[in-house]
Structures are given as C-alpha cells and as structure tokens.
Design a protein around this motif. Structure first.
Motif, PDB file in Angstrom:
ATOM      1  N   SER A 248       8.333 -64.818  37.401  1.00  0.00           N
ATOM      2  CA  SER A 248       9.770 -64.684  37.163  1.00  0.00           C
ATOM      3  C   SER A 248      10.272 -65.730  36.178  1.00  0.00           C
ATOM      4  N   GLU A 251       9.242 -65.028  32.689  1.00  0.00           N
ATOM      5  CA  GLU A 251      10.034 -63.879  32.209  1.00  0.00           C
ATOM      6  C   GLU A 251      11.422 -64.349  31.754  1.00  0.00           C
ATOM      7  N   SER A 254      11.166 -66.110  28.421  1.00  0.00           N
ATOM      8  CA  SER A 254      10.434 -65.401  27.369  1.00  0.00           C
ATOM      9  C   SER A 254      11.358 -64.826  26.316  1.00  0.00           C
ATOM     10  N   ASP A 258       5.537 -59.073  26.075  1.00  0.00           N
ATOM     11  CA  ASP A 258       4.322 -59.337  26.826  1.00  0.00           C
ATOM     12  C   ASP A 258       3.125 -58.963  25.932  1.00  0.00           C
TER      13      ASP A 258
END
Ligand code: ZN
Ligand code: ZN
Length: 367
Positions: A248, A251, A254, A258
């Motif tokens: 998490s 993420e 980011s 991915d």
C-alpha cells in the motif's frame, strides 16, 4: 582487523570477511509526529566504533541493553555523530517500507529522505529494501532513482544471516571497506551484480491487515473500507485501525506504472530459502531432522547461492535427491503461488503445499 577496514576470524585462514555494522532504532518526535526509524551504520574500524559509542552515550543512549539499541536521538543527529567519528562511515536507512520502523513506513515514517535528514540528506547514498519489498517496488518512485538499493538479512538469529544479500563481483585483492562503500555510494553496476531477494509477499508486512482478526487485504480492498478521523482504514471485523503494509505504501508514493524499469538499475533475483525448498520436496517441516541434515549435507558440497541459482539440474542431481532437485527447479521457474504476509505474519509459499499434497496422496496409496 585485517588492515583493509574489514575483519577476519583469528587463526582461521578460510574465514569470510566481516564488515562492522550495527542497526540502531531512533524514537523521537519530529515535525509534530512520533518517528520510529531503524538505521544501519557502517564503520571502517573498531577505533571509529568506539568513538561512535562515546558520542551516542554522551547523548544518553543506553547501548548495552539490546543488540539493536533504542535511542532517543533523531536519525539526522545519528548521521552527524557517525560522520564526525569518521567521514568513511555510512548510514543506511533500514527496511525503509516497514510500517512501524521504516523511513517510509505508514505508521511512523516520512514521505521522503529529505523530510527526515533535511540538510544532511546528501550523505544518504543507499536504502535497504527489507524483506517485504523488492527493488521493483522502488523503481516506480522517481525520487528514489538516485539511491543504491541494498538487501540485507536483517538477521536477529544466526541461521538467518545472509537470507537476503548483496552480490559483488570482486577479486580477492579488491575486497576492502573503502571499495565496498565506494560501490554503494556510486551504485557501481559493474561491481554490484545483483541483490538476492525474498519474494516480497513472503515478508511480514506486504499486505494490509489485522493479525488478531485474521484480516488480510490487498490495497484495493483497503481503499474501500470506512476510515476514522485520522484517515486510517479500519479493520472490517473489530474496527481498530489496520496495519498498512508495504504494498500500500509504495502504491501511495508511486508515480510510475507497475513494471517500470529505470536505466542502470541493479537487478534483484528472487529465491526461496533453501531449507524451505528442501522441506517442500520432502513434505516435512523446516525444523525436522531430515530437512536439517539434508541442508547441511548439501551446503557442505556446494555454496548455497550456487545451489539456489547456478547449478544445472544435472549438477544438482549429484548432490541431492530428486525431490529436492524438483523443488529447486520449481522455485527457479518463478511460478509460485504465495499467500502474502500481513501485520507481522510471514507470507507462505503455497506452491510447495501442492508438492506436499501430492506426496501425501502417493503415501496413502501404499499404506
Ligand atoms: Zn530493524
Ligand atoms: Zn481486527
């Protein structure tokens, strides 16, 4: 001490080199939040270590209480102390994504290196990925491109030394503290070949969750949950705030898709611990005598890292039985089904449970 900044065991010509390192836990308040950060220190000599000890104790640190002492000194101040002891020292933030003690942790961390180390940030060259994360997760965050990513064992017990590691390509006469720290500071890809990584799902904080309630959630599931006033997602069973895992957190920070691979990165190779592989092949527990004996037998004949990654199926067949060879080849294929770890519970490699089940079926046929 061998004179090159590293140590060897006395009177043991085959001794590996040791580098002086320690992990230290800083708990302090900064910018209105309680921070709990683990940092790794590297030092070039025992003399320098003694200077660091004196300086930390002057600031009230009780170092003898624990192998990983807890101090009330902020991370930035620890960095200043070690650099004052010697410019050759390095401070590397440890397992940076873990929720409670990582630099970027969801519970008591920061959003950037600069927020933590402020004007001292330029002295941070490397970050430790930790067991619950791998380099791929860092590659999605542009501001982390400049850091060398290392993977260490975070070992709190002897058999776990080297469970994750950094693989350098060095001639015997090149091995020195200065060369190793140069490689880390420059991120020298020619010498720093790869890191050896757990599957991050295996780590204890990959998913979000609440262990007491057996609640484990993918970040997308967590996003749908009700939150409290502080914005913390709540456990669907008991309503306490969930421990937000590494997946998490990466993420959240980011900015890239991915799977993005920046230029000039040092690759990570994934593996499963050899004892676990042997255990899966035999369908027995890691702690069983049979598994432990086979582990010692194999590692007496070849280097563990070669067994995991290098030796051919045929070569493996010469040092172990077909169950273990099959399990190693399956691990190398990367086609693993892993139940992710969460809230302090290790993840489980479940592909090998299939192997175990099959074996049990075979056994029952003959009983
Ligand atoms: Zn730690
Ligand atoms: Zn709960």
């Amino acid at each position: 001490e061998t004179g090159n900044g590293l140590l060897k065991l006395k009177g043991d010509s085959k001794s590996p080199y040791f580098i002086l390192t320690a992990e230290i836990s800083s708990i302090y308040s900064h910018n209105g939040k309680t921070r709990r950060i683990h940092n790794i220190l590297l030092a070039p000599s025992i003399e320098v270590v003694e200077k660091i000890i004196v300086a930390l104790e002057k600031r009230g640190a009780k170092l003898a209480s624990d192998g990983r002492p807890i101090v009330g000194i902020p991370s930035k101040e620890v960095l200043k102390i070690v650099l004052e002891a010697s410019e050759k020292c390095m401070l590397i933030p440890a397992h940076v994504w873990t929720p409670y003690f990582g630099l970027f942790g969801s519970m008591s961390g920061y959003d950037s290196v600069e927020e933590c180390f402020e004007e001292m940030s330029e002295h941070i060259y490397a970050l430790e990925t930790g067991l619950s994360a791998d380099p791929e997760m860092f590659w999605r965050i542009p501001k982390l491109d400049k850091y060398t990513l290392i993977s260490s064992s975070d070992a709190h017990s002897l058999p776990r030394i080297g469970r994750e590691c950094n693989v350098f390509d060095l001639e015997e006469d090149e091995v020195s503290y200065d060369e190793i720290t140069r490689i880390l500071k420059e991120g020298d890809r020619k010498k720093f070949k790869y890191t050896l990584e757990y599957y991050p799902e295996e780590g204890r904080y990959h998913y979000d969750g609440h262990a007491d309630c057996d609640v484990s959630l993918h970040p997308k599931q967590t996003a749908k949950l009700p939150k409290n006033k502080k914005g913390q997602a709540l456990c669907p069973k008991c309503g306490t705030p969930l421990t937000i895992g590494v997946f998490s957190r990466t993420e959240q920070l980011s900015e890239r898709e991915d799977g993005y691979v920046p230029k000039n990165v040092i690759p990570g190779k994934h593996f499963v611990v050899l004892e676990e592989i042997i255990a899966a092949g035999f369908g027995k527990a890691v702690s069983s005598k049979k598994v432990q004996e086979e582990y010692v037998r194999m590692t007496d004949q070849a280097k563990e890292i070669d067994i995991l990654l290098e030796l051919s199926e045929e070569e493996l067949g010469k040092i172990t039985g077909e169950e273990t060879v099959a399990a190693i080849m399956k691990m190398r294929s990367g086609k693993l089904d892993i139940v992710p770890g969460y809230d302090g519970k290790y993840g489980k490699v479940s592909l090998f449970e299939e192997v175990i089940k099959k074996k049990k079926q075979v056994q029952t046929l003959f009983e």
